[in-house]
Design an enzyme around this catalytic site. Structure first.
Site, PDB file in Angstrom:
ATOM      1  N   LYS A 168       0.560  -1.576  -0.392  1.00 55.86           N
ATOM      2  CA  LYS A 168      -0.385   0.038   0.122  1.00 55.86           C
ATOM      3  C   LYS A 168       1.151   1.284  -0.202  1.00 55.86           C
ATOM      4  O   LYS A 168       0.474   3.065  -0.191  1.00 55.86           O
ATOM      5  CB  LYS A 168      -0.923  -0.034   0.962  1.00 55.86           C
ATOM      6  N   GLY A 169       1.954   1.391   0.470  1.00 52.45           N
ATOM      7  CA  GLY A 169       2.673   2.139   1.280  1.00 52.45           C
ATOM      8  C   GLY A 169       3.087   3.176   0.025  1.00 52.45           C
ATOM      9  O   GLY A 169       2.995   4.542   0.178  1.00 52.45           O
TER      10      GLY A 169
ATOM     11  N   GLU B 248       7.798   2.834  -5.706  1.00 52.02           N
ATOM     12  CA  GLU B 248       8.244   2.148  -4.388  1.00 52.02           C
ATOM     13  C   GLU B 248       8.417   3.349  -2.985  1.00 52.02           C
ATOM     14  O   GLU B 248       8.529   4.111  -3.457  1.00 52.02           O
ATOM     15  CB  GLU B 248       8.850   1.132  -4.493  1.00 52.02           C
ATOM     16  N   ASP B 249       7.424   3.100  -1.919  1.00 47.13           N
ATOM     17  CA  ASP B 249       7.940   3.946  -1.137  1.00 47.13           C
ATOM     18  C   ASP B 249       9.392   4.409  -0.452  1.00 47.13           C
ATOM     19  O   ASP B 249       9.249   5.197  -0.284  1.00 47.13           O
ATOM     20  CB  ASP B 249       6.416   3.890   0.293  1.00 47.13           C
TER      21      ASP B 249
ATOM     22  N   ASP C  80      14.390  -0.784   2.179  1.00 49.35           N
ATOM     23  CA  ASP C  80      15.063  -0.874   3.578  1.00 49.35           C
ATOM     24  C   ASP C  80      16.590  -1.067   2.823  1.00 49.35           C
ATOM     25  O   ASP C  80      17.326  -1.134   2.774  1.00 49.35           O
ATOM     26  CB  ASP C  80      14.093  -1.576   4.249  1.00 49.35           C
TER      27      ASP C  80
ATOM     28  N   LYS D  65      17.245   3.787   2.430  1.00 53.23           N
ATOM     29  CA  LYS D  65      17.873   3.586   3.953  1.00 53.23           C
ATOM     30  C   LYS D  65      19.428   3.334   3.452  1.00 53.23           C
ATOM     31  O   LYS D  65      18.987   1.768   3.688  1.00 53.23           O
ATOM     32  CB  LYS D  65      17.723   3.103   4.857  1.00 53.23           C
TER      33      LYS D  65
ATOM     34  N   ASP E 273       3.088   3.406   6.673  1.00 53.08           N
ATOM     35  CA  ASP E 273       2.986   3.421   8.104  1.00 53.08           C
ATOM     36  C   ASP E 273       3.650   2.203   9.403  1.00 53.08           C
ATOM     37  O   ASP E 273       4.890   2.290   8.850  1.00 53.08           O
ATOM     38  CB  ASP E 273       1.909   2.061   7.461  1.00 53.08           C
TER      39      ASP E 273
ATOM     40  N   ARG F  23      -0.224   6.952   7.993  1.00 46.52           N
ATOM     41  CA  ARG F  23      -0.576   6.641   6.323  1.00 46.52           C
ATOM     42  C   ARG F  23      -0.607   7.762   5.726  1.00 46.52           C
ATOM     43  O   ARG F  23       0.086   7.702   4.576  1.00 46.52           O
ATOM     44  CB  ARG F  23      -1.052   5.417   5.734  1.00 46.52           C
TER      45      ARG F  23
END
Ligand code: IMP
Ligand code: MG
Length: 181
Positions: free
Chosen positions: A45-46, A101-102, A105, A133, A161, A167
């Protein structure tokens, strides 16, 4: 600007996010100007808020589709296991594909996704992520467009989130430690 009481600190403000998305949209539009139809693949969902702001500023013809991938569960783990929960509805063969993509990581999610999409023989395959990151990376993946590099802290807002909360904040922020308890 009112800051949500659960937020310790704003990492990227609404104004800075919006200005960067203008730059990303201009760059992507220029890069794909000669390519014809683009398929923008948002990862649920991000990425839904980032994708909606970004795509509305593209000046090249594009379609939008979505995939959903399994994530960490409710909080962060270091598991590299990823699977598809919902697949694309468009056929991307011979099409130019941009994955949105959000956040990257460890890199496991995007690494898996790019491998899956590559087997479908797109004309080209690139990725655009709002946040990265770099200190957390476990697998090296090419990211073509990056909004911001951030330190190794859990962030929420603008699509991201914590256990499905926060969110829809318009900025990227860090939660107060007591919110995790
Ligand atoms: P990766 O597979 O480790 O690169 O993780 C990517 C996914 O983890 C992202 O799509 C997010 O859903 C989630 N994630 C990683 N870091 C954060 C964060 O700081 N806040 C919210 N979600 C995050
Ligand atoms: Mg995600």
């Amino acid at each position: 600007m009112d800051i949500h009481p659960d937020i310790e600190r704003v990492i990227v403000s609404q104004q800075v996010i919006q200005a960067r998305i203008n730059e990303l949209a201009a760059q992507i539009s220029a890069d794909y100007a000669e390519n014809g139809q683009l398929v923008v693949v948002g990862i649920l969902k991000g990425a839904f808020i980032f994708l909606s702001d970004l795509t509305r500023r593209l000046t090249v013809p594009h379609r939008v589709d979505f995939m959903a991938l399994s994530s960490y569960g409710q909080t962060a783990t270091t598991s590299g296991a990823v699977r598809i929960i919902m697949d694309l509805r468009v056929n991307v063969e011979a099409r130019h594909v941009l994955v949105v993509e959000d956040i990257v990581d460890t890199g496991y999610t995007l690494h898996y996704l790019l491998n899956v999409l590559r087997t479908r023989n797109p004309a080209s395959l690139r990725s655009c992520v709002l946040l990265s990151k770099p200190d957390r990376r476990k697998v090296d993946i090419p990211i073509d467009y990056v909004g911001f590099e951030i330190p190794d802290v859990w962030v929420v807002g603008y699509g991201l989130d914590y256990a499905e909360t926060h969110r829809t904040l318009p900025y990227i922020g860090m939660l107060k430690p007591e919110v995790y308890k």
